[in-house]
Design a protein around this motif. Structure first.
Motif, mmCIF file in Angstrom:
data_model
loop_
_atom_site.group_PDB
_atom_site.id
_atom_site.type_symbol
_atom_site.label_atom_id
_atom_site.label_comp_id
_atom_site.label_asym_id
_atom_site.label_seq_id
_atom_site.Cartn_x
_atom_site.Cartn_y
_atom_site.Cartn_z
ATOM 1 N N TRP A 1 0.823 -1.203 0.000
ATOM 2 C CA TRP A 1 0.000 0.000 0.000
ATOM 3 C C TRP A 1 0.863 1.262 0.000
ATOM 4 O O TRP A 1 0.539 2.251 -0.659
ATOM 5 C CB TRP A 1 -0.929 0.010 1.213
ATOM 6 N N SER B 1 0.714 4.116 -2.707
ATOM 7 C CA SER B 1 0.356 5.480 -2.316
ATOM 8 C C SER B 1 1.291 6.516 -2.906
ATOM 9 O O SER B 1 0.909 7.680 -3.065
ATOM 10 C CB SER B 1 0.335 5.599 -0.788
ATOM 11 N N THR C 1 -0.576 7.300 -6.028
ATOM 12 C CA THR C 1 -1.983 7.697 -5.981
ATOM 13 C C THR C 1 -2.254 8.942 -5.144
ATOM 14 O O THR C 1 -3.345 9.500 -5.228
ATOM 15 C CB THR C 1 -2.849 6.552 -5.437
ATOM 16 N N TYR C 2 -1.300 9.366 -4.317
ATOM 17 C CA TYR C 2 -1.494 10.541 -3.471
ATOM 18 C C TYR C 2 -0.500 11.649 -3.822
ATOM 19 O O TYR C 2 0.684 11.384 -4.034
ATOM 20 C CB TYR C 2 -1.309 10.196 -1.988
ATOM 21 N N LEU D 1 0.082 12.750 1.771
ATOM 22 C CA LEU D 1 -0.527 11.895 2.782
ATOM 23 C C LEU D 1 0.219 12.123 4.087
ATOM 24 O O LEU D 1 1.412 11.839 4.176
ATOM 25 C CB LEU D 1 -0.449 10.423 2.381
ATOM 26 N N LEU E 1 5.371 12.092 -0.922
ATOM 27 C CA LEU E 1 4.647 11.547 0.217
ATOM 28 C C LEU E 1 5.332 11.961 1.500
ATOM 29 O O LEU E 1 6.538 11.943 1.602
ATOM 30 C CB LEU E 1 4.607 10.021 0.110
ATOM 31 N N HIS F 1 -9.771 5.693 -0.113
ATOM 32 C CA HIS F 1 -8.690 5.840 0.861
ATOM 33 C C HIS F 1 -8.739 4.653 1.805
ATOM 34 O O HIS F 1 -9.639 4.540 2.646
ATOM 35 C CB HIS F 1 -8.831 7.149 1.636
ATOM 36 N N GLY G 1 -6.115 3.718 3.818
ATOM 37 C CA GLY G 1 -4.987 3.814 4.736
ATOM 38 C C GLY G 1 -5.280 3.411 6.163
ATOM 39 O O GLY G 1 -4.435 2.802 6.826
ATOM 40 N N TRP H 1 -5.169 13.825 3.375
ATOM 41 C CA TRP H 1 -4.697 13.251 2.125
ATOM 42 C C TRP H 1 -5.265 13.991 0.917
ATOM 43 O O TRP H 1 -6.338 14.579 0.960
ATOM 44 C CB TRP H 1 -5.040 11.752 2.033
ATOM 45 N N TRP I 1 -5.490 13.150 -3.203
ATOM 46 C CA TRP I 1 -5.204 12.104 -4.179
ATOM 47 C C TRP I 1 -4.967 12.688 -5.559
ATOM 48 O O TRP I 1 -5.463 13.768 -5.906
ATOM 49 C CB TRP I 1 -6.335 11.081 -4.182
ATOM 50 N N SER J 1 -5.586 9.066 -10.528
ATOM 51 C CA SER J 1 -6.148 7.906 -9.852
ATOM 52 C C SER J 1 -7.623 7.724 -10.170
ATOM 53 O O SER J 1 -8.193 6.670 -9.891
ATOM 54 C CB SER J 1 -5.976 8.038 -8.333
#
Length: 377
Positions: free
Chosen positions: A13, A17, A20-21, A24, A73, A325, A327, A369, A371, A375
């Motif tokens: 993950w 991430s 995709t983020y 975060l 990130l 999300h 997470g 977060w 994104w 995504s």
């Protein structure tokens, strides 16, 4: 073949991430919270919901989240405590009064409210300044609230649709009482303007009320009174819509000028999580304040789902999230593989940054977060 361990799931993950983020940030509260309430464009309030003494904190968002340029990130504990205090009971709901340093809370058990001053230049202590006596002993939960600042700070509150009051906080006097014989439990209250509000009920009924006239409230009956329903309202300059989501996952989009009708519908994935965890609490549905035609939903699983309503049609066909999300679920399972996965207890959109959200979970985690647009596809 050996099943992947939680460390492997977390690693996968984390790598995902990175793509995709945009941002975060992860913060670990000393307590889980059911409230995330904006007090400015940079600060939020959170509070615990244990039955005894709880912290009530005003936090400043990470500076990187507030910066114009966002790169990479960053998972670090960089929220900053601005003001803090203690509540001697649970905080199940909290509303900030716009334009003031006041907040109002409810414990989820009674109809009484507590009024707080959030501190300021001369003090960093959040202090309780007053109480508002509720309308009756709460049946099936505490009071629902909505706050407004017209000429003076006021709070709308009630447990049932027939006992809603508008109370002026400076005097504690009620300046409006809803004249209705209905006794449906409320799920939320929403100001459409300073004088008009909407009272949504758990069975899907809702009332539109104009406090300037003696006319009875306009009642819109539920499409499925056997289900539980949750609602949010979008009231922009050119945008007067409401979205309703039921416990079966049915989502209905309506125009406030014709609230009994359905502009479009969808069927959201529910899964088995709510049956496995009956204490998950309410479903939360929220309109995105600046992202066109987007809503967020939590409470059906341990995740937050983002949906675009543009693809919804006249019949409730299956909806696929733009983004999820995950997470909170992933990190809690990695931290303790034997414990139940965390469930989302609250989430909100940033009022100005289109794709930025905050979410909190039952393990005390607080995430902010943003994104990536890529995504969505």
């Amino acid at each position: 073949m050996e099943e992947p361990g939680f460390d492997d799931i977390l690693d996968d993950w984390f790598i995902e991430s990175l793509k995709t983020y945009k941002d975060l940030h992860v913060y670990q509260l000393e307590f889980p919270t059911r409230v995330i309430e904006w007090t400015s464009g940079k600060t939020i309030c959170v509070a615990g919901y244990r039955p005894d003494k709880n912290e009530l904190l005003e936090l400043c968002l990470p500076l990187k989240v507030l910066a114009a340029e966002k790169k990479g990130l960053c998972a670090e504990r960089d929220f900053k405590v601005v003001n803090g205090g203690f509540s001697h009971g649970a905080v199940n709901d909290l509303k900030h009064v716009p334009g003031t340093r006041l907040a109002v809370t409810n414990d989820g058990l009674t109809s009484d409210l507590q009024v707080w001053h959030l501190g300021g230049d001369d003090s960093d202590v959040i202090t309780r300044t007053a109480s508002v006596t509720g309308t009756r002993s709460a049946r099936g939960g505490g009071a629902k609230m909505a706050a407004v600042h017209s000429s003076e700070p006021e709070v709308l509150h009630g447990v049932q649709s027939g006992d809603v009051r508008l109370t002026r906080l400076s005097t504690g006097h009620d300046i409006y009482e809803l004249a209705s014989e209905c006794a449906d439990l409320l799920t939320s209250l929403h100001f459409l303007s300073e004088a008009v509000f909407l009272a949504a009920c758990t069975n899907g009924n809702f009332h539109t009320v104009d406090t300037r006239t003696p006319s009875p409230p306009q009642l819109v009956s539920s499409m499925d009174p056997a289900s539980l329903w949750w609602m949010d309202v979008s009231t922009g300059v050119s945008d007067c819509r409401l979205v309703r989501v039921s416990s079966t996952g049915r989502a209905v989009l309506s125009d406030l000028r014709n609230p009994a009708g359905a502009v479009s519908q969808a069927q959201l994935p529910v899964g088995t999580r709510r049956q496995q965890h009956p204490g998950m609490g309410d479903v939360t549905v929220r309109w995105a304040p600046t992202l066109q035609d987007a809503i967020s939903v939590s409470g059906f699983s341990g995740d937050v789902q983002i949906y675009s309503t543009t693809a919804w049609g006249p019949e409730p066909t299956a909806a696929v999230p733009l983004f999820e999300h995950r997470g909170h679920t992933v990190s809690s399972q990695a931290a303790d593989g034997d414990a139940p996965a965390a469930v989302v207890t609250a989430h909100v959109w940033h009022p100005k940054q289109a794709r930025t959200l905050l979410s909190a979970a039952s393990d005390g985690s607080l995430h902010v977060w943003d994104w990536n647009q890529q995504s969505d596809s």
